[in-house]
Design a protein around this motif. Sequence first.
Motif, PDB file in Angstrom:
ATOM      1  N   ASN A 242      27.676   0.668  13.760  1.00 20.29           N
ATOM      2  CA  ASN A 242      28.435  -0.081  14.746  1.00 20.29           C
ATOM      3  C   ASN A 242      27.441  -0.902  15.556  1.00 20.29           C
ATOM      4  O   ASN A 242      26.681  -0.364  16.351  1.00 20.29           O
ATOM      5  CB  ASN A 242      29.216   0.861  15.665  1.00 20.29           C
ATOM      6  CG  ASN A 242      30.339   1.549  14.923  1.00 20.29           C
ATOM      7  OD1 ASN A 242      31.079   0.912  14.190  1.00 20.29           O
ATOM      8  ND2 ASN A 242      30.462   2.847  15.095  1.00 20.29           N
TER       9      ASN A 242
ATOM     10  N   ASN B  61      31.755  -3.113  13.135  1.00 22.91           N
ATOM     11  CA  ASN B  61      31.311  -2.144  12.140  1.00 22.91           C
ATOM     12  C   ASN B  61      30.775  -2.927  10.942  1.00 22.91           C
ATOM     13  O   ASN B  61      31.452  -3.798  10.414  1.00 22.91           O
ATOM     14  CB  ASN B  61      32.482  -1.240  11.727  1.00 22.91           C
ATOM     15  CG  ASN B  61      32.052  -0.127  10.810  1.00 22.91           C
ATOM     16  OD1 ASN B  61      32.309  -0.160   9.617  1.00 22.91           O
ATOM     17  ND2 ASN B  61      31.384   0.879  11.359  1.00 22.91           N
ATOM     18  N   LEU B  62      29.537  -2.599  10.539  1.00 24.12           N
ATOM     19  CA  LEU B  62      28.895  -3.323   9.440  1.00 24.12           C
ATOM     20  C   LEU B  62      29.042  -2.556   8.130  1.00 24.12           C
ATOM     21  O   LEU B  62      29.467  -1.400   8.118  1.00 24.12           O
ATOM     22  CB  LEU B  62      27.415  -3.544   9.759  1.00 24.12           C
ATOM     23  CG  LEU B  62      27.118  -4.263  11.081  1.00 24.12           C
ATOM     24  CD1 LEU B  62      25.621  -4.411  11.283  1.00 24.12           C
ATOM     25  CD2 LEU B  62      27.813  -5.620  11.127  1.00 24.12           C
TER      26      LEU B  62
ATOM     27  N   GLN C 188      36.259  -4.745  12.119  1.00 20.23           N
ATOM     28  CA  GLN C 188      36.697  -3.815  13.167  1.00 20.23           C
ATOM     29  C   GLN C 188      36.145  -4.207  14.538  1.00 20.23           C
ATOM     30  O   GLN C 188      35.461  -3.427  15.204  1.00 20.23           O
ATOM     31  CB  GLN C 188      36.303  -2.367  12.813  1.00 20.23           C
ATOM     32  CG  GLN C 188      36.691  -1.926  11.421  1.00 20.23           C
ATOM     33  CD  GLN C 188      38.197  -1.865  11.199  1.00 20.23           C
ATOM     34  OE1 GLN C 188      38.979  -2.136  12.114  1.00 20.23           O
ATOM     35  NE2 GLN C 188      38.621  -1.537  10.003  1.00 20.23           N
TER      36      GLN C 188
ATOM     37  N   ASN D 267      26.997  -1.125   6.315  1.00 18.06           N
ATOM     38  CA  ASN D 267      26.216   0.104   6.196  1.00 18.06           C
ATOM     39  C   ASN D 267      26.719   1.190   7.140  1.00 18.06           C
ATOM     40  O   ASN D 267      26.052   2.200   7.357  1.00 18.06           O
ATOM     41  CB  ASN D 267      24.737  -0.179   6.465  1.00 18.06           C
ATOM     42  CG  ASN D 267      24.518  -0.817   7.828  1.00 18.06           C
ATOM     43  OD1 ASN D 267      25.461  -0.954   8.610  1.00 18.06           O
ATOM     44  ND2 ASN D 267      23.298  -1.195   8.122  1.00 18.06           N
ATOM     45  N   GLY D 268      27.889   0.963   7.741  1.00 20.26           N
ATOM     46  CA  GLY D 268      28.481   1.970   8.616  1.00 20.26           C
ATOM     47  C   GLY D 268      28.011   1.896  10.054  1.00 20.26           C
ATOM     48  O   GLY D 268      28.543   2.581  10.919  1.00 20.26           O
TER      49      GLY D 268
END
Lengths: 270, 465
Positions: free
Chosen positions: B237, B231-232, B200, B234-235
């Motif tokens: 950014n 976006n990684l 993303q 683990n959520g």
Amino acid sequence: MMGMNIRIWVRFVVAGVLIGIGSCSDYEQTVATLNQLVMQDEFDVNGAPNSEIWGYEIGTGVNGWGNNELQYYTNRRENVVVQNGYLIITARKESFEGSAYTSARLITKGKFEQTYGRFETRMRLPWGQGMWPAFWMLGADIDTNPWPGCGEIDIMEYRGQEPTIVLGSVHGPGYSGGNAISKSYELKNDRFDTGFHVFGIEWGPNYVNFYVDNVLYNQITPADVTGEWVFNKPFYILINLAVGGTFVGSPNSETVFPQTMLVDYVRVYK
Amino acid sequence: MKSIRLIYSRIALFGFIAFTLSNCERNLSEDVVFAKFSTNPTVFIDGFSAGLEYRPFDGSKLDAFAVDTEVKYRGTASMRFDVPYEGDPSGAFAGAIFPDYGNRDLTGYDALTFWAKASQSASINEIGFGNDFGENRYIVTVNNLRISTAWTKYIIPIPDPSKLVAEAGLFWFAEGPENGNGYSFWIDELKFERLGTVAQPRPAIFLGQNAVVDTYIGTPFSMTGLTQTFNLDNGVNQTVRAAPAYFTFKSTNNDVARVSEDGVVSIVARGTAVITATLAGVRAQGSVTVNSLGNFVSAPTPTRNPANVISVFSDAYTNIPVDFYNGFFAPFQTTLGGAVRIGNDNVIRYTQLNFVATEFKNPTVNLSQMTHFHVDIQIPEGIDAGDFIAIELGDFGPNNVFGGGDDSSGRVTIGSGSLTSNAWISLDIPLASFGLTSRNNMAQIFFISDATISTLLVDNMYFYR
């Protein structure tokens, strides 16, 4: 051993390779009968979803559909439309009928209900804190046998802030909400929001098998549930994209809107 | 059409190679193959990876880095960094680059990852990769990376891996004392990875804002606020500062403003252009609208004898030490800007003016021998009836510091009747007109418009006799 057979079978079917079954064991024969297509929507006609299959639930339900969800469900084109071969459900951040978000929830209640079978979808999921898409089923007797007595099978649930993890669960009397029988599946080196993935169950008498793509990752049987097994009767399908709620938490300032959930197909076999 | 041409060229190439082979009767030389750099992803696992060097910054505590075999996340060793305390004679900060000047091909990876912990919770000022003590063409930086006392995995995403075909800068950092105190942090399992979950992308220029720059022909400026956000898994950014070379810039009017690969905007004619960017095909949020005001006309060059002048700001004289041209006095001051270079001319340019101060208190200035204050000002906007510019001088008095009851200040106001637009106005004001009780410890010059005038150019600020 039983689990092993099922795993192998699922791989064959998903790969589209099905060989002769004459010499198979009873169990495999049972599963193999789940290859007869009885309902499918490939979402190939632009516009509103096919009304012969899909209805809507509109509004906020009771207490945000029982989960303190934040969205108002509509059937507006802005929230649900078929376009270019996909069903697109869009969650928007907008003030609407007292809610801060809008989205959509499609159901096959009264239109398509079935006992047992293989229920499968291919989807690309949204992302970001507070997004809660689901492909799931409820017992068709819900109006006379209220939840959780009617039973619930969650073929796929997902939290936008955990883009590599989906969950498959069953809820019933004595094992609902936070006590549902559940298992997660995590993608390695990939995510559910960057490409399409297949989510499905194989459901028969006294078992529900959960798979993602070509991986069977769980089987739930009456031995696993802490209450009555309520999955030997018709269920209907739901597809929705919730925003916020107890399962996922609220969106935050970093959550990007709008968010879309793309559905390539829904297929049901018996 | 394109693919057909490609096929022909392949056939031609094959024919050429075959022809060469049959005539020379020898194997293909290695020259036929493109030179490939090492794809080794490791930087430091339990020791330096092949080709890796340690090069501290000038002024860094030289022994800030050590290989630690006692504390490690995994394996036999980690990298330990000892950040000095404030006033540490061995160095004011810890900072270094870890290059491999043999270059690495990092196009197959999407992030630099490592495990880290610290002796106390802290935030590392700058940490990333792409710093090679050269062009830093593809430098990537995370600012204020927060680390705790527990081993944690960190992910620094690559804005566009396809750019890193030959990268020397594998890791760099710069960190100063935390609240004046020194501390240590450890990094282990430092390597490039293909996570597959870096997703993303949301690039931005000018921090995602739509900026407006008023400028002149021949006055370039740099694109700033260049970031890439992913976006990684683990959520989180994760935003990184990304070098201009990751972006592709586009001007709506190349006859007015054009952008180089390194993000420098050149102004070539009067007019307006909007500059936008993409990163790896994704449109960056933010833009800059360039209003080119045409050619810049410099203020008249001063001709007074330098022996009779104390200059604060002028290209014609040697200037006294100045602390700042804009004190940014929060919260009441709105004024932005300060000293800028327009063409070959240094001027002061203020925008959103309400009031602003130039301060020169190290040391203050004795004006006892001076009689006048000179300044050239230009107002590049329309003048309304209520507009004014007030010039105020501030003297710190015998104690030579701000406050203490002996300060004096006074102002001269120039009303709208004496102001014109878009032309230099030369002012020569007798110092007596400011009504100061002391002129021996002068330290401040204010320009005040109370927002009646927004943009003000200032040049040739000096005292004379």
